[in-house]
Write a protein that holds these residues in place. Sequence first.
Motif, PDB file in Angstrom:
ATOM      1  N   GLY A 622       0.785  -1.222   0.000  1.00 32.97           N
ATOM      2  CA  GLY A 622       0.000   0.000   0.000  1.00 32.97           C
ATOM      3  C   GLY A 622       0.816   1.270   0.000  1.00 32.97           C
ATOM      4  N   ILE A 623       2.136   1.164  -0.143  1.00 35.16           N
ATOM      5  CA  ILE A 623       2.994   2.355  -0.107  1.00 35.16           C
ATOM      6  C   ILE A 623       2.686   3.288  -1.259  1.00 35.16           C
ATOM      7  N   ASP A 628       1.537  10.889   1.935  1.00 29.13           N
ATOM      8  CA  ASP A 628       2.601  11.482   2.732  1.00 29.13           C
ATOM      9  C   ASP A 628       3.895  10.681   2.691  1.00 29.13           C
ATOM     10  N   SER A 629       3.905   9.576   2.008  1.00 27.85           N
ATOM     11  CA  SER A 629       5.083   8.718   1.982  1.00 27.85           C
ATOM     12  C   SER A 629       5.968   9.066   0.791  1.00 27.85           C
ATOM     13  N   VAL A 659       1.272   6.329  -9.250  1.00 26.40           N
ATOM     14  CA  VAL A 659       1.906   7.539  -8.715  1.00 26.40           C
ATOM     15  C   VAL A 659       1.680   8.737  -9.620  1.00 26.40           C
ATOM     16  N   MET A 660       0.800   8.611 -10.606  1.00 28.16           N
ATOM     17  CA  MET A 660       0.568   9.729 -11.530  1.00 28.16           C
ATOM     18  C   MET A 660      -0.032  10.930 -10.820  1.00 28.16           C
ATOM     19  N   GLU A 661      -0.881  10.665  -9.838  1.00 25.06           N
ATOM     20  CA  GLU A 661      -1.498  11.805  -9.157  1.00 25.06           C
ATOM     21  C   GLU A 661      -0.496  12.558  -8.294  1.00 25.06           C
ATOM     22  N   PHE A 662       0.622  11.905  -7.942  1.00 24.88           N
ATOM     23  CA  PHE A 662       1.656  12.577  -7.153  1.00 24.88           C
ATOM     24  C   PHE A 662       2.761  13.137  -8.043  1.00 24.88           C
TER      25      PHE A 662
END
Length: 1452
Positions: A622-623, A628-629, A659-662
């Motif tokens: 789930g990382i 926040d990770s 991770v596209m949204e980040f």
Amino acid sequence: MSPSKYILTPPEDLHPYDPSEVRSAEEGTLARDPLYPDFRRWRHTKEEDQVFLSFVSKGYYATSNVNFESISARSSLPQSLPKIADQLGAQFSSVLRIREDEINRVPAQQCNKVYELAGPGFALPARVTLTDNRREAWLHDLSLPYVSLHSVSKYIPHGLKRKRVIEQCYTKQIPLKRALWLIKCCCVIEMQQLKTKHSHSQSQTGMGVSGRAQTPPGSSPSSAASPLANPQGSSPQLHLLKEWTDSFIAILEKLVFEMSQYYNDAEKLKVWKTEITYFLKLLGNCYAADLLDRDVFHRWLVEFVARVETFEFLPITLHILVVFWDNVTSPRESAGAARGGANGSNFLLSKITDMLLHKYYVVSNAKSMINDERYIINDIKKNNKLKESILAILTNLIIRLFKEQSLEIFLFPPSSWELYKPCLYEIINKSEFIENVDEIRKILELISYRNETLKDTALVSRGDNTSSRESTPDSDVYFQISQGYPDIKVIKINHVDTSFTTLLDDNNTEFDWTQYIEHNPLSKSAIVQLLLWSVHPSRSAHYESNQLVAKLLLLQINSFDGFPEYEIEDTVWLLIFQIAKIDSENLKNLIDVNALYLLLNILVTYGNIKVSTYIRKLISSGIMYLPDSNDKYFHVMLLINLKISPLMKNQYNMVLRNVMEFDPSFYENYNYDKFVMAVDDIKEKIAETSTSNKQVIDSTQFSNMNLPLGGKIMLAEWFLTRICSRMPLQPVNRETLLNNFRFLCVDLNIAHHFYKWVEFVVYHQLLADIDTMALLIDILICYQKLFSQYINDHVLFMKTFLFIYDKVLRETDSTNFQIVSFMPFWKFFMKNFPMALIIDNDLRNGLSAIYEEEKTKSVALEQNRTQTQQLFSDITGDRSLANNLNFAELFQSNIKSILQYKTESSPEDFKKAKRVLSLLKASSLRDYNKFMSVFLKRKNYSDTDLVCLISNKLLSVEQIKSTLGMSRVMPLLVAVEQCMSDLGLMTHSHFINTIYYRYYMIEYVRSNYRHILESCNLDDADEYQLFLRVLIKCGPSSKFASVTTNVIVDLLQKSNLHQERILHDLLQVHVNGTEFPPIDPESIEHGSLFALLDFTNLWIFQAYMLFQIGEIRKQHSEYADTLEGYIGHVLDATGHDELCSKLFDRVSDIDVISTIVEIYERNLFARILDPASQPVQYSYLVIAIETVISLSRKVTEVSPVALPMPESGLDLLFSIVAHFNGLSESQLLEQECVVDVVLKIFTIHQEHILHGIVAQLQNPQLKDRATSFIRDMLSLFDKLSFSLRLKLSLYEVLSSLKSYSMYVASGAAASPPGLGPTTTASTSQPSPLAGRSQMSLDIPKELQRLPPLQVSSFVTSPAASTDTATAAHKPLGLSPMSQSNETDDGVVHNGPEQQRWFLYNRKSHSYTAPLRTPAYYHINNYQTSATGPDAINNACYNLALFNASFENKNPA
């Protein structure tokens, strides 16, 4: 059949009835045959034929002459004749015995090795000089049994001595008794000659004949004439006996090894069998007659069997060992035994045991026992039959050692025990070979425990502590915040193996990692340590680290059957997830990310880890969904740099989408389709820039590829397939080799594919010329650790390489072949790959021939001017200049041509000038060095020019140093890293060999390590960076450990500024652009800096600890208390890290070592005895005992005196033993580690402790205290039933105390062994035993009754009851029998047991218990469950302690 064929000749000694009348032919009278009694020829008359036919058909019998058989004497003959025949046979046997023992025999005496001749009128044969033919005739007569010995024994030919006598005996098959007579006579004759010579030499020196040679008063002449009246004190006689023994040994070795020569010749093999059979019989007779030095023969026999490694010789050698087995393994009370003593016998038995188990291990693991060309290699039936027969012999011998010998012979070094332990258990499990299997297994259990304790004495017994500790939450956290610096993380691994780190830092090319892994399997912590070592920034100089990790992990998997491979993968991914949690600043300190990417890809290639498993772990963790990770960015970059197969395209893209949204740039730039497109674009550019042969690439266009490592691997695989698939194959020149090396190893950083291509080029013999081979050799030597790992078959590769050099390039490039020498490469291979030379004789012979040819070639160039002129003309093409060679002119012109490489020089002109200079250097090295010195002194050159000359092997740094000084060398060293990228430009690739230059400068630094560090000016920024770079690269190596420590200590002593600066830079030298908080002088003083300690920088803190100890000694005369406080601060700063036990490894001062040991022992004892303190931490126990053990070893290495223990320490030890004795068994179990540490400390100081105990026993005032201590030890021995290892350790202490006490009580010692005037104990006070040799020593009876080393002394019955309350009501081992089983007449009914022996109480006149008579190793507290825990074994041995007697009668 004609009767004329059977002509009977009358015996010579048989006289006729009357003389025969023989008349001559002239008188006309015929000769008449004489008549003999009971002897007449068959004349074939009619009557004789009838009698003959009657006998044949009916048999022969004589009728009775009387009517009644009973009155005839015939009836009594059958009864009397056998008796008479027996008496007659006995009489003849007595006659033969008298003849052999008293007349024709040299009688034996107990103390003689050679026998004096005896018998009336018997004398030694004389030595006679005979011709060769007559000597052979004499030997021939001696070998014929029907030629009387009396006629032969009148003389013995000269020239028959020792080895020649023995050879003649077995070659001519002389009958054994005659051969033994000949050997005895020759030996006695030599002995008399030697005795005469010895007596004559003594009389000449005026000393007279010694008492050994003189006839004692009252002795008979025959006894005085004995050649060896006193062999123990007569060295000439012993020397002669040894020479005869050596002769027998030499011939036996020769005969055994001759067997392999006659495999294909049946006749010669038959002769060999006859000779070896006869010789073994002769050897046995001489051995039985004491004509051999048995001790010498026994030692040789054991060593000989151990030396035999070829299976074909194993049966005959084992047969010889079995023949002499009883004598070899049984102790002898003879001269030889007196010389060797019991220790020599035990030593020989230990060697036999080691040899037999090694043979068993080798045979049981051998794939084939057959080495005969007549058989198929896989002849399974015959192979198994041979193996089973040999293993049966070995098993039988080992079992006999188990039964008959002491257990001490089965103690082995740790490396051997790992091999022999499975073999011993396998032998014991073969129950058909042995009786009493259970008893043998108990012996094996004790042996196993004892060897396990010897295996690892440096660590505390972890037992359950390890598992409990590793189960804690912090046990698998490898990166923890430093206690002194909250912003810095350090590596924390449980149970770090510093010796493993040392091996990794050294990583010698010749080191056998396979054998290391077999003996030292990798634990989980060792695997983590290995992974972190390979990716740590301080180990970036180890270019081979990633491949080494993969190699060791594969060895771990393949060396142990059933090893769970998933454990390695789980450990790797666990470490990766922890690395991802590290912040970016600490990540630079701890991990080289590029090295990590490369390592994981190599592990993926070898199948140790799987990318699909990594993706599943990422998704399940789930990382990727936590906003926040920051871990997810590390994981994404890692995944992008891993090799992704097309089948994993969807999974790979899914992770990037998460991770596209980040950060959408990851998916936009590195999704799989775009990733493949980028690789394809580079492939098209490579195809466009390649030449027609598709083997050359312009690597400068791809030096700055913005491609992840996974894409580079895909590109490297495609490129390797491309350059190897082009047909027809084209020769590879120097330019192609260099460009492919740069593209694969530098630009793509994929060395594995380059070495695959190198194997392809060598095996297809594609090297174009000597220059190409020279560059390839430079690459192989420069990256020699990769050569040992990437080349699959070193033997085949090297044999092909030699063929190309010797057969191909010798013809195609003969000029360069005569000039260029590859001697360093041949030396490198022979030094680092000895097993390859052992395996293949052709390779060894080929390398030796090439090596000798290289030396001959260099000598020929120096001495043959004509050859030099011819080579010069071949290089230049101008024969007119060859006849008038001007050395100075040629040197100057070609140096000038060489140094014009930057402007107008062409590659061909450069090569020609280089060859001419190489020829000048080879033909006259002295003149070449002279002119080169002149050139250097002119200083008309740049640093790059010097680099050019060095890289082309035309100039050495040593010559620059000797001519211009070290100041001129330092800029070259400084510029190595800075200018390597500039030197690698394509325009200079033909002129500057950067590969060789890098290797040469690294080797120069390693060869002049100390001098370079001392020459660095630390005020100069460039030289200071050079100093750090050299120190970081070479400092961790054990080869430079001493130099590194001294340099750092000297540097820290110069000024405080250097101290803070150097420590900061050494610990954080790999950080770029990040400055950590400056080191506080207060923290340095109080040891807080040690909070940064981990296994990678241990070598730095070892030097720093040595510096701090020196500073403390300078500031305080009584420095013990100050040092104790400082050590406490260090332990607190590190959180009691186990690495603290290695901080004192660089301390060499004996006084400091003793002080440190005393500090640790005093603190440990105080913590144990303090009732208010918490239980001693396990980590502190490990630190304390490992520190004491390592420092005591350092003392043992430099001094024969053991490490002393002060009187206060001895008092504390007495108190601790009393404290342990007051604890219950359950409380002792909780403090098992503490007891283990105390026993180890006792063992370390054993000599001084035993000496102190004995001294107190002799002192009436202290006797009670020492006796109480011994009783506490014995009581503690009985309580330690939960740990066999601890019980065994304590038993050894008690056994040593008993032996030393008896030794002192016998008056044999006036001072303890190992104590001398230089020890602390002896200097502080006089020896307690000095001047007390007459003082009585009363050894406690409890100690005297300590039983010998047996299994039952250490093994308690598992079923024994622990209920002490119930056991208290039972008598000690005496259970009265039921009165119903005893009648009034004293008849005992023992019920179903039907036992014969019982204990009879004389006072009560009743039977009390059955008498048990177990084997000898059950004599101490081993009882069955029915007898209770407090019962004693009432066997005969223990009953003797109660004044009982054993009577074979019924007292009733």
